[in-house]
Design a protein around this motif. Sequence first.
Motif, PDB file in Angstrom:
ATOM      1  N   GLY A 199       0.793  -1.222   0.000  1.00 28.84           N
ATOM      2  CA  GLY A 199       0.000   0.000   0.000  1.00 28.84           C
ATOM      3  C   GLY A 199       0.823   1.269   0.000  1.00 28.84           C
ATOM      4  N   LYS A 219      -3.988  -1.556   2.836  1.00 26.82           N
ATOM      5  CA  LYS A 219      -3.350  -1.318   4.131  1.00 26.82           C
ATOM      6  C   LYS A 219      -3.192  -2.610   4.920  1.00 26.82           C
ATOM      7  CE  LYS A 219      -7.799   0.049   6.186  1.00 26.82           C
ATOM      8  NZ  LYS A 219      -8.549   1.185   6.780  1.00 26.82           N
ATOM      9  N   VAL A 227      -6.001   1.433   1.044  1.00 29.09           N
ATOM     10  CA  VAL A 227      -5.427   2.644   1.631  1.00 29.09           C
ATOM     11  C   VAL A 227      -6.262   3.836   1.183  1.00 29.09           C
ATOM     12  CG1 VAL A 227      -3.411   4.167   1.697  1.00 29.09           C
ATOM     13  CG2 VAL A 227      -3.099   1.680   1.645  1.00 29.09           C
ATOM     14  N   THR A 231      -5.481   7.204   5.819  1.00 28.55           N
ATOM     15  CA  THR A 231      -4.825   6.040   6.414  1.00 28.55           C
ATOM     16  C   THR A 231      -3.480   6.451   6.999  1.00 28.55           C
ATOM     17  OG1 THR A 231      -5.893   4.553   4.838  1.00 28.55           O
ATOM     18  CG2 THR A 231      -3.927   3.729   5.960  1.00 28.55           C
ATOM     19  N   PHE A 233       0.287   6.008   8.397  1.00 30.31           N
ATOM     20  CA  PHE A 233       1.545   5.277   8.260  1.00 30.31           C
ATOM     21  C   PHE A 233       2.521   5.866   9.274  1.00 30.31           C
ATOM     22  CE2 PHE A 233      -0.501   5.045   4.198  1.00 30.31           C
ATOM     23  CZ  PHE A 233      -0.063   3.894   3.552  1.00 30.31           C
ATOM     24  N   ALA A 387      -2.115   1.504   8.270  1.00 30.84           N
ATOM     25  CA  ALA A 387      -1.526   0.525   7.355  1.00 30.84           C
ATOM     26  C   ALA A 387      -0.585  -0.388   8.130  1.00 30.84           C
ATOM     27  CB  ALA A 387      -0.765   1.235   6.243  1.00 30.84           C
ATOM     28  N   ASN A 509       4.001   1.033   3.195  1.00 30.80           N
ATOM     29  CA  ASN A 509       4.018   0.064   4.292  1.00 30.80           C
ATOM     30  C   ASN A 509       4.842  -1.163   3.912  1.00 30.80           C
ATOM     31  OD1 ASN A 509       2.169  -0.928   2.412  1.00 30.80           O
ATOM     32  ND2 ASN A 509       0.733  -1.711   3.954  1.00 30.80           N
TER      33      ASN A 509
END
Length: 652
Positions: A199, A219, A227, A231, A233, A387, A509
């Motif tokens: 993602g 994710k 995603v 989202t 990270f 994610a 990710n």
Amino acid sequence: MKTIITAAAICIAQVIAGPALAQSTAIPVGAGATLVPPVGWAMVRTNDVVRFTPPENDLRVAIVPVTTARDASDAVVQAWKQALPSFARPPHLTQKVPAREGWDEIVVVSYDVPPAEKAMAQAVAFRRGTAWTIVAVEGALATIAKRSGQFNTSAETLRPTGFQKENFTGKPAHRMDAARIEALKQFVRTSMTTLKIPGVGLAIIDHDRIVYEGGIGVKDVTSAKPVGKDTLFMIASNTKGMATLLLATLVDQGRLDWDRPVIDYMPGFKLGDAATTQKVLVKHLVCACTGLPRKDMQWLFNTRADTGPQEAFAQLAVTQPTSGFGEVFQYNNLMASAAGYLGAHILYPDMEIGAAFDRAMQERIFDPLEMRATTFSNAKAMAGDWAKPYDTDINDRLAKVDVRYNDTVVPYRPAGGAWSSAHDMALYVRDELDEGMLPSGKRLLSAANLLARRVHNVPVGEQMWYGMGLEDDSSKGVSVIQHGGSMFGYKSNWFAVPSAKVGVVVLTNAESGYTLTEGVKRRLLELLYDGKPEAAENIASAARRSDEAMAKLRSEVDQDVSAAEAAPYVGRYTNADLGPLTIRYTGGKMELRATSMWSDAGLKRNKDGTVSLVTLSPGMLGFDLLAGKRGDRRTIVLNDNQHEYVWEEAAS
């Protein structure tokens, strides 16, 4: 043999005798090439061979012309015979990289160096027509790590005589219209497949507008949930630029001065000895130019549940720089942590310093920029839209990374502990492009103090510099402001091109995400300035080389370790800095467990007869821990280039 050793010794003596260079103009080297020598290194020209040696005298760089050769490997063999006749290391991996900067072919040869030597050896072959220019390097890992900025700045200037590198200076930039936005998104999609990235959070800013924000891919591989723009990270070291933005707001108010000693604001601060401590100015905490090497192993391996922010200051107090202030680029997370906490201490001196930092960032940065989802709380981030982190294992299978590895950064969070989304990061990058002006017409801070973070403190490459929590890459004639981030299973970056008023955010990710972020930067310049189409080839080449390196590692590491093979290493070990290490055999696997790191492990038998334990778990893959002995006690050794950590067998 005696003749060869004598010849090598003469070469070394000649290099040591050479004067240190301060010049910044190109000189002729190799077969019809030029290069700007590394500043401060000694240089000697013997016939057609040019040799450079750093002040430590434990690293040798030779640039050798080879007029005719069957191929790159043959050219490299010929070069070593000229540069260092005694060189006899076996090649470890030979890889072709994209030919750039006027070269017709570039091949990198790395050599097998047992970890006990704490050394490296590499040769890079550059072909133009039928002639080759070889750069051969051998010597101490610690020195190449310390002086990588100087070395890279010089090495990146190597090109055929008369070649004019790509340069976008003065060229009008295209707008990021619908077609170019789609072209960038398609590049990301294709690259994600090549690099096995589940993602990506992506945002694009053009002339004060967020013209795209969203997600590509998933994710969570198991649920296949996509995603989105919100989202979260982990953005890791992208936090540094935000922390220096906090400091800049204090400079704006006259509560902080970049050029005053840190001890004026925090009398208890210490860096090494008293003389060094007194020299440390506020800007030195974030410039990566104080000569303090990376010291990440302590917080990666030995962060306890009760470890707090004061640990960063405790480690700095017993760490001495290994080079002079302003001499070389050396990146250090402890210094960046101290910088963020310094700002928090000035604002809220009576609060616990971690909570003070969280509050300061929320009130002074996140709230004014309307970064509503951004947080330093791992628990809060993972309770919502986030994610999950991934890596490919040693057998090239996509696997989850244990997200708990990333708890280690919490006590050091000004250096890399934030979570953010494509949307929130777009708001941050837009403010960088708008030089502190908010959409409301109010200022977050003055343009002067925002821009002070982009000052060229120390070079990291040709026309590339580290500022204060930010980098400026002007290697293509236009300034690209950026800063990457790396934690376990998360790689990210953002790019702002002020002259084009364009910015891009890339959050991933996956451990392979850094390659994608660099590809996006290149593709962005291609779209803005009609640059040569190189990005796609760069991605394909990087993926191929990664696969080759992983295949080589698989061939060297025994993953299926038996109980009898593990027995010589099973036990409890201790180290004053990295804490306890337990090696056990359970469930048919050998496992390593430290305070805050754990992994399955395999065995690698090195060329000198020693044995290394190699970590295998996703996210932790590839740590080399050398088994040995001190007297009657077994040891496990971890080398991070400038530090050697020895776990010694615990008393029974």
